[in-house]
Design a protein around this motif. Structure first.
Motif, PDB file in Angstrom:
ATOM      1  N   ARG A 261      11.097   8.692   3.263  1.00  0.00           N
ATOM      2  CA  ARG A 261      11.894   9.135   2.131  1.00  0.00           C
ATOM      3  C   ARG A 261      11.103  10.133   1.291  1.00  0.00           C
ATOM      4  O   ARG A 261       9.960   9.871   0.916  1.00  0.00           O
ATOM      5  N   ALA A 262      11.739  11.256   0.991  1.00  0.00           N
ATOM      6  CA  ALA A 262      11.083  12.276   0.171  1.00  0.00           C
ATOM      7  C   ALA A 262      10.712  11.669  -1.175  1.00  0.00           C
ATOM      8  O   ALA A 262      11.509  10.976  -1.791  1.00  0.00           O
ATOM      9  N   GLY A 263       9.510  11.900  -1.608  1.00  0.00           N
ATOM     10  CA  GLY A 263       9.109  11.432  -2.933  1.00  0.00           C
ATOM     11  C   GLY A 263       8.537  10.028  -2.962  1.00  0.00           C
ATOM     12  O   GLY A 263       7.990   9.603  -3.972  1.00  0.00           O
ATOM     13  N   ALA A 264       8.664   9.307  -1.856  1.00  0.00           N
ATOM     14  CA  ALA A 264       8.201   7.910  -1.840  1.00  0.00           C
ATOM     15  C   ALA A 264       6.685   7.827  -1.989  1.00  0.00           C
ATOM     16  O   ALA A 264       6.169   6.978  -2.730  1.00  0.00           O
ATOM     17  N   THR A 265       5.985   8.721  -1.273  1.00  0.00           N
ATOM     18  CA  THR A 265       4.528   8.720  -1.356  1.00  0.00           C
ATOM     19  C   THR A 265       4.072   9.066  -2.769  1.00  0.00           C
ATOM     20  O   THR A 265       3.203   8.398  -3.347  1.00  0.00           O
ATOM     21  N   GLU A 266       4.713  10.073  -3.350  1.00  0.00           N
ATOM     22  CA  GLU A 266       4.356  10.509  -4.716  1.00  0.00           C
ATOM     23  C   GLU A 266       4.554   9.353  -5.707  1.00  0.00           C
ATOM     24  O   GLU A 266       3.775   9.172  -6.632  1.00  0.00           O
ATOM     25  N   GLN A 267       5.619   8.607  -5.503  1.00  0.00           N
ATOM     26  CA  GLN A 267       5.904   7.486  -6.415  1.00  0.00           C
ATOM     27  C   GLN A 267       4.757   6.460  -6.367  1.00  0.00           C
ATOM     28  O   GLN A 267       4.326   5.967  -7.403  1.00  0.00           O
ATOM     29  N   LEU A 268       4.279   6.176  -5.162  1.00  0.00           N
ATOM     30  CA  LEU A 268       3.190   5.204  -5.043  1.00  0.00           C
ATOM     31  C   LEU A 268       1.884   5.788  -5.603  1.00  0.00           C
ATOM     32  O   LEU A 268       1.116   5.078  -6.259  1.00  0.00           O
ATOM     33  N   VAL A 269       1.671   7.086  -5.348  1.00  0.00           N
ATOM     34  CA  VAL A 269       0.469   7.744  -5.874  1.00  0.00           C
ATOM     35  C   VAL A 269       0.472   7.683  -7.406  1.00  0.00           C
ATOM     36  O   VAL A 269      -0.557   7.420  -8.039  1.00  0.00           O
ATOM     37  N   GLU A 270       1.644   7.859  -7.991  1.00  0.00           N
ATOM     38  CA  GLU A 270       1.770   7.793  -9.448  1.00  0.00           C
ATOM     39  C   GLU A 270       1.415   6.378  -9.952  1.00  0.00           C
ATOM     40  O   GLU A 270       0.699   6.216 -10.931  1.00  0.00           O
ATOM     41  N   TRP A 271       1.908   5.382  -9.241  1.00  0.00           N
ATOM     42  CA  TRP A 271       1.545   4.004  -9.614  1.00  0.00           C
ATOM     43  C   TRP A 271       0.031   3.801  -9.499  1.00  0.00           C
ATOM     44  O   TRP A 271      -0.593   3.181 -10.360  1.00  0.00           O
ATOM     45  N   GLY A 272      -0.547   4.334  -8.429  1.00  0.00           N
ATOM     46  CA  GLY A 272      -1.996   4.209  -8.224  1.00  0.00           C
ATOM     47  C   GLY A 272      -2.765   4.817  -9.384  1.00  0.00           C
ATOM     48  O   GLY A 272      -3.744   4.250  -9.874  1.00  0.00           O
ATOM     49  N   ARG A 273      -2.266   5.960  -9.859  1.00  0.00           N
ATOM     50  CA  ARG A 273      -2.913   6.638 -10.982  1.00  0.00           C
ATOM     51  C   ARG A 273      -2.820   5.782 -12.251  1.00  0.00           C
ATOM     52  O   ARG A 273      -3.784   5.596 -12.967  1.00  0.00           O
ATOM     53  N   ARG A 274      -1.643   5.234 -12.475  1.00  0.00           N
ATOM     54  CA  ARG A 274      -1.452   4.432 -13.687  1.00  0.00           C
ATOM     55  C   ARG A 274      -2.298   3.168 -13.719  1.00  0.00           C
ATOM     56  O   ARG A 274      -2.761   2.755 -14.779  1.00  0.00           O
ATOM     57  N   VAL A 275      -2.452   2.550 -12.577  1.00  0.00           N
ATOM     58  CA  VAL A 275      -3.193   1.279 -12.576  1.00  0.00           C
ATOM     59  C   VAL A 275      -4.621   1.432 -12.044  1.00  0.00           C
ATOM     60  O   VAL A 275      -5.315   0.434 -11.835  1.00  0.00           O
ATOM     61  N   HIS A 276      -5.030   2.688 -11.811  1.00  0.00           N
ATOM     62  CA  HIS A 276      -6.395   3.018 -11.385  1.00  0.00           C
ATOM     63  C   HIS A 276      -6.756   2.371 -10.049  1.00  0.00           C
ATOM     64  O   HIS A 276      -7.762   1.682  -9.923  1.00  0.00           O
ATOM     65  N   VAL A 277      -5.905   2.591  -9.080  1.00  0.00           N
ATOM     66  CA  VAL A 277      -6.140   2.046  -7.744  1.00  0.00           C
ATOM     67  C   VAL A 277      -5.926   3.173  -6.722  1.00  0.00           C
ATOM     68  O   VAL A 277      -4.961   3.935  -6.827  1.00  0.00           O
ATOM     69  N   PRO A 278      -6.835   3.320  -5.741  1.00  0.00           N
ATOM     70  CA  PRO A 278      -6.694   4.400  -4.765  1.00  0.00           C
ATOM     71  C   PRO A 278      -5.516   4.173  -3.805  1.00  0.00           C
ATOM     72  O   PRO A 278      -5.177   3.036  -3.482  1.00  0.00           O
ATOM     73  N   VAL A 279      -4.907   5.283  -3.371  1.00  0.00           N
ATOM     74  CA  VAL A 279      -3.753   5.216  -2.470  1.00  0.00           C
ATOM     75  C   VAL A 279      -4.050   6.027  -1.211  1.00  0.00           C
ATOM     76  O   VAL A 279      -4.440   7.196  -1.308  1.00  0.00           O
ATOM     77  N   VAL A 280      -3.871   5.411  -0.055  1.00  0.00           N
ATOM     78  CA  VAL A 280      -4.039   6.137   1.213  1.00  0.00           C
ATOM     79  C   VAL A 280      -2.676   6.691   1.623  1.00  0.00           C
ATOM     80  O   VAL A 280      -1.688   5.946   1.693  1.00  0.00           O
ATOM     81  N   THR A 281      -2.607   7.995   1.865  1.00  0.00           N
ATOM     82  CA  THR A 281      -1.321   8.640   2.170  1.00  0.00           C
ATOM     83  C   THR A 281      -1.391   9.429   3.476  1.00  0.00           C
ATOM     84  O   THR A 281      -2.479   9.703   3.996  1.00  0.00           O
TER      85      THR A 281
END
Ligand SMILES: Nc1nc2c(ncn2[C@@H]2O[C@H](COP(=O)(O)OP(=O)(O)O)[C@@H](O)[C@H]2O)c(=O)[nH]1
Ligand SMILES: [Mg+2]
Length: 427
Positions: A261-281
Motif C-alpha cells: 500500500r502506498a504510504g504504508a512504509t512512510e506511516q510506520l517510519v513516522e511512528w518510528g520517528r515519534r517514538v524514537h525507534v528504528p524502522v527497517v524498510t
C-alpha cells in the motif's frame, strides 16, 4: 461461583453500599413507582457524568447525550435494575473526568498508567454500555409477557448487540430452559438472568485463557507479527507498542512489511520517528519477506530485544495475502526458531460482526496467537469481545482506546466485562 457472582463481589462496592443496594432493590419491588422514579433520575445523573467526561474530549457528546436521554426514560423494569448502581458508577464516572481532561491537555507523550486502566476501560466502553443497556431497555419495553416471541426477539437483540450468532443462540436457548424451570415471570428478573448468563458464559469460555504477551526465553530477539485487514489499526498498534517497550528500556526494531500500500512504509517510519525507534524498510512493492529478513537479521546483529513486524492487509487476492503471511512467518522462524512469539490479529471493534467474520477467515490459514481489539473508544460494539471468546476461542491480548501512543492497554477480561455490564451487575 460463576463469574457474575465473583464480579458482583469484587466490584460491588462496600458492604454499606451493598446493603443500600439490596434495600433499594426490595424497596423497588414493593413500591415500583417511586423506585422507578428515583432510579430514573439516578440513571440520568450517571449519563450526565459520562456525558461530561466525553464532551471534554470528543465531538460525540451529542450521540451520548441523546442515548442518555433514552436511558433516563427507561421502562420501570430496567430502571429497577439500574437503581442500585448510581453510587459507585457515579463516583468512577466523575473521577474519570479530571484524569481524562489532563491526559488530553498534555501531549501525546503521556503513557497509560496501570492505575487508570479501569477508568480508561470505563470511558472507552461508555458507548458500548449505553448502547447495550438501551437495546435491552427497548427490547423489554416491547414485551408484556415472557413467551416464545420474547425469546425470538431476544436472540435478534443480542445479535444486533454484536455478541455473535452462536453466542446469541446459546444464551437464548439456555435462558428459555431456565425461565421455564424457575418459572420466572417478571421482566426485570429476566433482564437480570440475561446479563448473568452472558457474564457466566464469558467466564466459562475463558477458562485457562492466557491473555499475556509471550517473549523469547533463550535471549534471542522476540518477534511479534501483526496481521489484519487494511485500516484495522496494525501500524498504529505497532507504534503504540514500540513506545511502550522503548519506555521500558527495550531495544526495539520495526519492520515495514506492508510494501503493497502506498504510504504504508512512510506511516510506520513516522511512528518510528515519534517514538524514537528504528524502522527497517524496503522499496515500494518490493518483497515484504525480504524486508522482514533484513529486520530480523539486524535485530540479531544488534542483539535487539524485540522486532514488531507490520504486514499488508490486502493484496491482489486473499490467497496471495495468506501465502505471503506464511512466507514471512517461515523466514522469521528460519532465522529465529522460537519466533514469532506472537501472531497478533488486529480487529477493528467498530466493525462488529464483520470483524468476527474476518477473524474466522484469517484463523483458517494463519496460526493466530491473540487478538488486538482496536477503536474501543469509538465503538458501541464492545459485545464483540464476548463473541471473540465464545466463538473464536482466542485471547484478546491488547485493546486500543484511542489514536495516541499511550492509548493501548493490556486486556483485562474481568475489568472489561464489568465495564460492559456495570450498571446491571452492581446491585
Ligand atoms: N479511535 C481510534 N482510532 C484508531 C485506533 N487504532 C487505530 N486507529 C486509527 O485507525 C486508522 C487506521 O489505522 P492503521 O494503523 O493505519 O491501520 P492498518 O491499515 O491496519 O495499519 C488510523 O486513522 C488510526 O489512527 C484506536 O484504538 N482508536
Ligand atoms: Mg498499516
Amino acid at each position: 461461583m460463576g463469574l457474575f457472582d465473583r464480579l458482583r463481589k469484587a466490584f460491588g462496592g462496600h458492604e454499606s453500599e451493598e446493603e443500600k443496594a439490596s434495600a433499594a432493590a426490595s424497596a423497588s419491588a414493593e413500591n415500583t413507582e417511586s423506585a422507578a422514579e428515583s432510579s430514573a433520575s439516578a440513571a440520568a445523573s450517571i449519563s450526565a457524568a459520562s456525558t461530561a467526561a466525553e464532551s471534554s474530549t470528543d465531538a460525540s457528546a451529542s450521540t451520548v447525550a441523546s442515548a442518555a436521554a433514552s436511558v433516563s426514560a427507561a421502562p420501570e423494569s430496567m430502571a429497577e435494575s439500574l437503581s442500585a448502581a448510581p453510587e459507585s458508577a457515579e463516583t468512577s464516572a466523575s473521577a474519570a473526568v479530571p484524569e481524562a481532561a489532563s491526559a488530553e491537555a498534555e501531549t501525546d507523550e503521556a503513557p497509560a498508567t496501570e492505575e487508570d486502566t479501569l477508568e480508561r476501560y470505563d470511558k472507552g466502553l461508555a458507548k458500548s454500555r449505553t448502547s447495550f443497556g438501551d437495546r435491552l431497555n427497548h427490547f423489554l419495553a416491547r414485551f408484556r409477557s415472557v413467551d416464545d416471541a420474547f425469546f425470538d426477539d431476544l436472540e435478534e437483540t443480542l445479535i444486533e448487540a454484536d455478541v455473535g450468532f452462536e453466542t446469541a443462540m446459546q444464551i437464548t436457548d439456555e435462558l428459555r430452559d431456565e425461565v421455564k424451570l424457575r418459572n420466572v415471570k417478571k421482566k426485570s428478573d429476566v433482564a437480570q438472568a440475561i446479563v448473568e448468563k452472558m457474564v457466566d458464559l464469558y467466564g466459562d469460555a475463558g477458562q485457562g485463557e492466557d491473555n499475556s504477551l509471550h517473549f523469547a526465553t533463550d535471549g534471542t530477539p522476540t518477534v511479534f507479527l501483526f496481521v489484519g485487514v487494511n485500516g484495522a489499526g496494525k501500524t498504529t498498534t505497532i507504534g503504540k507498542l514500540a513506545h511502550r517497550f522503548q519506555e521500558a528500556g527495550k531495544h526495539v526494531i520495526l519492520a515495514a512489511g506492508d510494501t503493497f500500500r502506498a504510504g504504508a512504509t512512510e506511516q510506520l517510519v513516522e511512528w518510528g520517528r515519534r517514538v524514537h525507534v528504528p524502522v527497517v524498510t524496503g522499496p515500494a512493492e518490493s518483497d515484504p519477506a525480504a524486508v522482514v529478513y533484513d529486520a530480523v537479521h539486524e535485530a540479531k546483529e544488534q542483539q535487539a530485544d524485540i522486532v514488531l513486524v507490520d504486514t499488508a492487509g490486502r493484496l491482489q487476492n486473499k490467497v496471495n495475502l495468506m501465502n505471503e503471511l506464511a512466507k514471512i512467518k517461515r523466514i522469521i522462524t528460519r532465522e529465529l526458531p522460537e519466533a514469532p512469539q506472537e501472531v497478533l490479529l488486529v480487529l477493528d471493534a467498530t466493525t462488529g460482526q464483520n470483524a468476527l467474520n474476518q477473524a474466522k477467515e484469517f484463523t483458517k490459514t494463519t496460526a493466530v496467537t491473540g487478538i488486538v481489539l482496536t477503536k474501543l473508544d469509538g465503538s458501541a460494539k464492545g459485545g464483540i469481545v464476548l463473541a471473540i471468546r465464545n466463538e473464536l476461542h482466542l485471547p484478546v491480548k491488547l485493546v486500543g482506546l484511542g489514536e495516541k501512543m499511550g492509548d493501548l492497554a493490556d486486556f483485562d477480561p474481568n475489568k472489561f466485562v464489568y465495564g460492559l455490564f456495570k450498571e446491571l451487575i452492581v446491585q
